[in-house]
Design an enzyme around this catalytic site. Structure first.
Site, mmCIF file in Angstrom:
data_model
loop_
_atom_site.group_PDB
_atom_site.id
_atom_site.type_symbol
_atom_site.label_atom_id
_atom_site.label_comp_id
_atom_site.label_asym_id
_atom_site.label_seq_id
_atom_site.Cartn_x
_atom_site.Cartn_y
_atom_site.Cartn_z
ATOM 1 N N CYS A 71 1.206 2.237 16.182
ATOM 2 C CA CYS A 71 0.146 3.361 16.648
ATOM 3 C C CYS A 71 0.625 4.315 17.488
ATOM 4 O O CYS A 71 0.724 3.597 19.032
ATOM 5 C CB CYS A 71 -1.134 2.624 17.314
ATOM 6 S SG CYS A 71 -1.899 3.897 17.991
ATOM 7 N N HIS A 112 -14.734 2.932 -0.801
ATOM 8 C CA HIS A 112 -13.336 1.625 -0.707
ATOM 9 C C HIS A 112 -12.154 2.323 0.368
ATOM 10 O O HIS A 112 -11.142 1.960 1.057
ATOM 11 C CB HIS A 112 -12.860 1.276 -1.680
ATOM 12 C CG HIS A 112 -13.858 0.527 -2.162
ATOM 13 N ND1 HIS A 112 -13.765 -0.170 -3.508
ATOM 14 C CD2 HIS A 112 -15.194 -0.189 -1.882
ATOM 15 C CE1 HIS A 112 -14.856 -0.959 -3.357
ATOM 16 N NE2 HIS A 112 -16.062 -0.985 -2.557
ATOM 17 N N THR A 156 -15.346 1.857 -14.345
ATOM 18 C CA THR A 156 -15.534 0.979 -13.386
ATOM 19 C C THR A 156 -16.206 -0.752 -13.959
ATOM 20 O O THR A 156 -16.976 -0.700 -15.109
ATOM 21 C CB THR A 156 -16.698 0.760 -12.216
ATOM 22 O OG1 THR A 156 -16.626 -0.201 -11.008
ATOM 23 C CG2 THR A 156 -17.803 1.237 -12.716
ATOM 24 N N TYR A 210 0.642 -1.300 0.417
ATOM 25 C CA TYR A 210 -0.066 -0.082 0.166
ATOM 26 C C TYR A 210 0.758 1.284 0.122
ATOM 27 O O TYR A 210 0.431 2.233 -0.190
ATOM 28 C CB TYR A 210 -0.758 -0.155 1.288
ATOM 29 C CG TYR A 210 -2.125 -1.252 1.106
ATOM 30 C CD1 TYR A 210 -2.124 -2.277 1.367
ATOM 31 C CD2 TYR A 210 -3.309 -0.449 -0.042
ATOM 32 C CE1 TYR A 210 -3.160 -2.912 1.305
ATOM 33 C CE2 TYR A 210 -4.988 -0.758 -0.237
ATOM 34 C CZ TYR A 210 -4.456 -2.524 0.296
ATOM 35 O OH TYR A 210 -5.544 -3.404 -0.177
HETATM 36 C C1 BV8 Z 1 -18.015 -7.086 1.700
HETATM 37 C C2 BV8 Z 1 -9.883 -1.265 -1.445
HETATM 38 C C3 BV8 Z 1 -19.421 -8.397 3.721
HETATM 39 C C4 BV8 Z 1 -8.746 -1.906 -1.335
HETATM 40 C C5 BV8 Z 1 -11.215 -2.780 -2.711
HETATM 41 C C6 BV8 Z 1 -19.840 -12.829 -4.655
HETATM 42 C C7 BV8 Z 1 -20.691 -12.368 -5.923
HETATM 43 C C8 BV8 Z 1 -20.807 -11.238 -5.335
HETATM 44 C C9 BV8 Z 1 -20.126 -10.467 -4.059
HETATM 45 C C10 BV8 Z 1 -18.539 -10.998 -3.553
HETATM 46 C C11 BV8 Z 1 -18.648 -12.522 -4.374
HETATM 47 N N1 BV8 Z 1 -17.636 -13.170 -3.525
HETATM 48 C C12 BV8 Z 1 -17.242 -12.380 -2.682
HETATM 49 C C13 BV8 Z 1 -18.265 -11.488 -2.845
HETATM 50 C C14 BV8 Z 1 -17.801 -9.891 -1.943
HETATM 51 C C15 BV8 Z 1 -16.798 -8.678 -2.520
HETATM 52 C C16 BV8 Z 1 -17.140 -8.691 -4.158
HETATM 53 O O1 BV8 Z 1 -17.520 -7.954 -4.104
HETATM 54 N N2 BV8 Z 1 -16.294 -9.659 -4.726
HETATM 55 C C17 BV8 Z 1 -16.246 -9.165 -5.933
HETATM 56 C C18 BV8 Z 1 -14.109 -9.493 -6.362
HETATM 57 C C19 BV8 Z 1 -16.441 -10.554 -6.834
HETATM 58 N N3 BV8 Z 1 -16.919 -7.654 -1.360
HETATM 59 C C20 BV8 Z 1 -16.457 -7.576 -0.444
HETATM 60 O O2 BV8 Z 1 -15.947 -8.060 0.161
HETATM 61 C C21 BV8 Z 1 -16.874 -6.246 -0.400
HETATM 62 N N4 BV8 Z 1 -17.197 -6.301 1.276
HETATM 63 O O3 BV8 Z 1 -19.066 -7.592 1.475
HETATM 64 O O4 BV8 Z 1 -18.411 -7.130 2.828
HETATM 65 C C22 BV8 Z 1 -20.078 -8.000 5.479
HETATM 66 C C23 BV8 Z 1 -20.538 -6.955 5.052
HETATM 67 C C24 BV8 Z 1 -21.168 -6.762 6.296
HETATM 68 C C25 BV8 Z 1 -20.104 -6.658 7.428
HETATM 69 C C26 BV8 Z 1 -19.104 -7.674 7.256
HETATM 70 C C27 BV8 Z 1 -18.244 -8.303 6.002
HETATM 71 C C28 BV8 Z 1 -15.362 -5.104 -0.092
HETATM 72 C C29 BV8 Z 1 -15.212 -4.901 -1.534
HETATM 73 C C30 BV8 Z 1 -14.019 -3.437 -1.636
HETATM 74 C C31 BV8 Z 1 -12.834 -3.980 -1.596
HETATM 75 N N5 BV8 Z 1 -11.831 -3.114 -1.699
HETATM 76 N N6 BV8 Z 1 -10.792 -1.580 -2.925
HETATM 77 C C32 BV8 Z 1 -7.751 -1.646 -2.508
HETATM 78 O O5 BV8 Z 1 -7.531 -1.100 -2.765
HETATM 79 O O6 BV8 Z 1 -6.388 -1.944 -2.345
HETATM 80 S S1 BV8 Z 1 -12.364 -3.212 -4.292
HETATM 81 C C33 BV8 Z 1 -10.971 -2.514 -5.300
HETATM 82 O O7 BV8 Z 1 -11.204 -3.108 -6.621
HETATM 83 C C34 BV8 Z 1 -10.701 -1.087 -5.443
HETATM 84 O O8 BV8 Z 1 -11.464 -0.723 -4.738
HETATM 85 C C35 BV8 Z 1 -11.424 -1.372 -7.838
HETATM 86 O O9 BV8 Z 1 -12.366 0.204 -7.324
HETATM 87 C C36 BV8 Z 1 -12.786 -2.228 -7.221
HETATM 88 C C37 BV8 Z 1 -13.830 -2.762 -8.256
HETATM 89 O O10 BV8 Z 1 -12.748 -2.224 -9.445
HETATM 90 P P1 BV8 Z 1 -12.978 -1.313 -10.194
HETATM 91 O O11 BV8 Z 1 -12.681 0.277 -9.414
HETATM 92 O O12 BV8 Z 1 -14.060 -1.870 -11.456
HETATM 93 O O13 BV8 Z 1 -11.038 -1.426 -10.985
HETATM 94 P P2 BV8 Z 1 -11.000 -2.526 -11.609
HETATM 95 O O14 BV8 Z 1 -9.778 -2.385 -12.573
HETATM 96 O O15 BV8 Z 1 -11.941 -3.837 -12.203
HETATM 97 O O16 BV8 Z 1 -12.279 -2.300 -13.729
HETATM 98 C C38 BV8 Z 1 -11.107 -1.483 -14.619
HETATM 99 C C39 BV8 Z 1 -12.223 -0.934 -15.145
HETATM 100 O O17 BV8 Z 1 -12.117 -0.052 -15.411
HETATM 101 C C40 BV8 Z 1 -12.594 -2.266 -16.505
HETATM 102 O O18 BV8 Z 1 -13.740 -2.276 -16.699
HETATM 103 C C41 BV8 Z 1 -11.760 -1.417 -17.378
HETATM 104 O O19 BV8 Z 1 -11.901 -1.658 -18.836
HETATM 105 C C42 BV8 Z 1 -11.861 0.493 -17.525
HETATM 106 N N7 BV8 Z 1 -10.665 0.539 -18.094
HETATM 107 C C43 BV8 Z 1 -9.591 0.955 -18.698
HETATM 108 N N8 BV8 Z 1 -8.694 1.294 -18.671
HETATM 109 C C44 BV8 Z 1 -9.955 3.026 -18.823
HETATM 110 C C45 BV8 Z 1 -11.275 1.963 -18.261
HETATM 111 N N9 BV8 Z 1 -11.889 3.324 -18.178
HETATM 112 C C46 BV8 Z 1 -12.496 3.812 -18.294
HETATM 113 N N10 BV8 Z 1 -11.218 4.533 -19.542
HETATM 114 C C47 BV8 Z 1 -9.727 4.288 -19.069
HETATM 115 N N11 BV8 Z 1 -9.620 4.836 -19.674
HETATM 116 ZN ZN ZN Z 2 -4.525 1.959 18.167
#
Ligand code: BV8
Ligand code: ZN
Length: 250
Positions: free
Chosen positions: A157, A121, A198, A69
């Site tokens: 911390c 996020h 996204t 990070y």
């Molecule tokens: C939760 C921070 C429960 C950290 C991130 C199955 C189905 C549904 C959901 C789930 C599942 N299995 C597990 C889950 C849950 C999981 C999830 O969704 N998993 C996915 C992968 C299936 N979600 C979680 O775990 C969330 N929490 O569910 O908690 C809970 C509830 C109550 C109590 C306790 C627990 C938490 C999710 C957050 C994770 N953290 N980021 C870090 O940054 O390191 S996610 C990470 O992915 C980033 O934040 C990022 O933004 C995010 C999404 O990705 P995108 O932003 O869309 O980026 P990506 O690369 O995917 O896409 C880029 C796009 O840009 C592409 O489409 C590309 O074509 C396009 N592009 C490229 N160049 C350009 C462009 N567009 C325009 N112009 C360009 N030039």
């Molecule tokens: Zn502390």
């Protein structure tokens, strides 16, 4: 020759009363920040997301996760906002009440002039104690890339000496409830939602455009690739955000 879909999107924007802009990693791609899923540059290709973006990973190897990070924070600090971030700030200036909702943890929207984007996020710039939760000092300076596991021990911390963690939402962690509530409320009450850069794969953030569409908003998607959000988009603009968004605000 501007495709008519850009004209249609421009007309939707000109007539909109309440605008939401929903962004993902693609909006920062042209600032040189790797996205998560694009081939070649995708962050996850170089590091296993599950190995780094989970609380378990941090507990197992805090120095590896903190090192990764810190490398990302450094990359963001060295990057600049691009024309897409600036065009979004222009939309906010022209359409008071616009809400920017981002999945990104960088500060490029803020540095382009967006007043208060909702960070679903979290942020690379808001570290906190993993034990007592207190905010920790914002790290400064630059960290080198952790080459295949070079580790940077996290700071301790100042209050309880626990390990400081990145202020981001990891997989398996809940999103900040107040931020998510405000984002859903904005999506439910807008009449135009622009979804930019996204893949629409990460939940619950990916629900935001669906909430807007279900409640009658027009949805414009900007992405070079098809995504699951094609299904709810009234207008799909296939291209780079830094090229297309300035066409909408010209
Ligand atoms: C939760 C921070 C429960 C950290 C991130 C199955 C189905 C549904 C959901 C789930 C599942 N299995 C597990 C889950 C849950 C999981 C999830 O969704 N998993 C996915 C992968 C299936 N979600 C979680 O775990 C969330 N929490 O569910 O908690 C809970 C509830 C109550 C109590 C306790 C627990 C938490 C999710 C957050 C994770 N953290 N980021 C870090 O940054 O390191 S996610 C990470 O992915 C980033 O934040 C990022 O933004 C995010 C999404 O990705 P995108 O932003 O869309 O980026 P990506 O690369 O995917 O896409 C880029 C796009 O840009 C592409 O489409 C590309 O074509 C396009 N592009 C490229 N160049 C350009 C462009 N567009 C325009 N112009 C360009 N030039
Ligand atoms: Zn502390």
């Amino acid at each position: 020759m501007v495709p008519d879909s850009v004209d249609k999107a421009r007309a939707l924007l000109a007539g909109a009363r309440r605008v939401v802009v929903f962004t993902g990693a693609g909006v920062s791609a042209e600032s040189g920040i790797p996205t998560f899923r694009d081939s070649l540059t995708g962050l996850w290709e170089r590091f296993d997301a599950q190995a780094l973006a989970t609380p378990e990973a941090f507990r197992a190897d805090p120095a590896l996760v903190w090192g990764w990070y810190e490398w990302r924070r450094t990359a963001v600090s060295r990057a600049s906002p691009n024309a897409a971030h600036r065009a979004i700030a222009t939309v906010e200036a022209r359409h008071p009440g616009t809400v920017v909702i981002t999945q990104n943890v960088d500060d490029l929207h803020e540095r382009a002039g967006s007043a208060a984007p909702l960070h679903l996020h979290g942020s690379l710039f808001a570290p906190r104690c993993a034990d007592c939760g207190r905010p920790a000092a914002r790290p400064d300076g630059t960290a080198d890339e952790p080459l295949e596991g070079r580790r940077l021990p996290p700071p301790a911390c100042a209050h309880c000496a626990g390990p400081v963690r990145p202020g981001v939402v990891w997989f398996g962690e809940a999103l900040p409830a107040d931020v998510l509530d405000r984002a859903v409320e904005a999506a439910a009450s807008c009449d135009l939602l622009l979804t930019v850069g996204t893949s629409g794969l990460v939940h619950p953030a990916a629900e935001i455009p669906h909430v807007a569409a279900r409640l009658g908003a027009a949805v414009v998607q900007i992405n070079p690739q098809p995504t699951p959000l094609d299904a709810v988009a009234d207008v799909n603009l296939h291209g780079a955000a830094a090229e297309i968004l300035p066409l909408l605000t010209r």
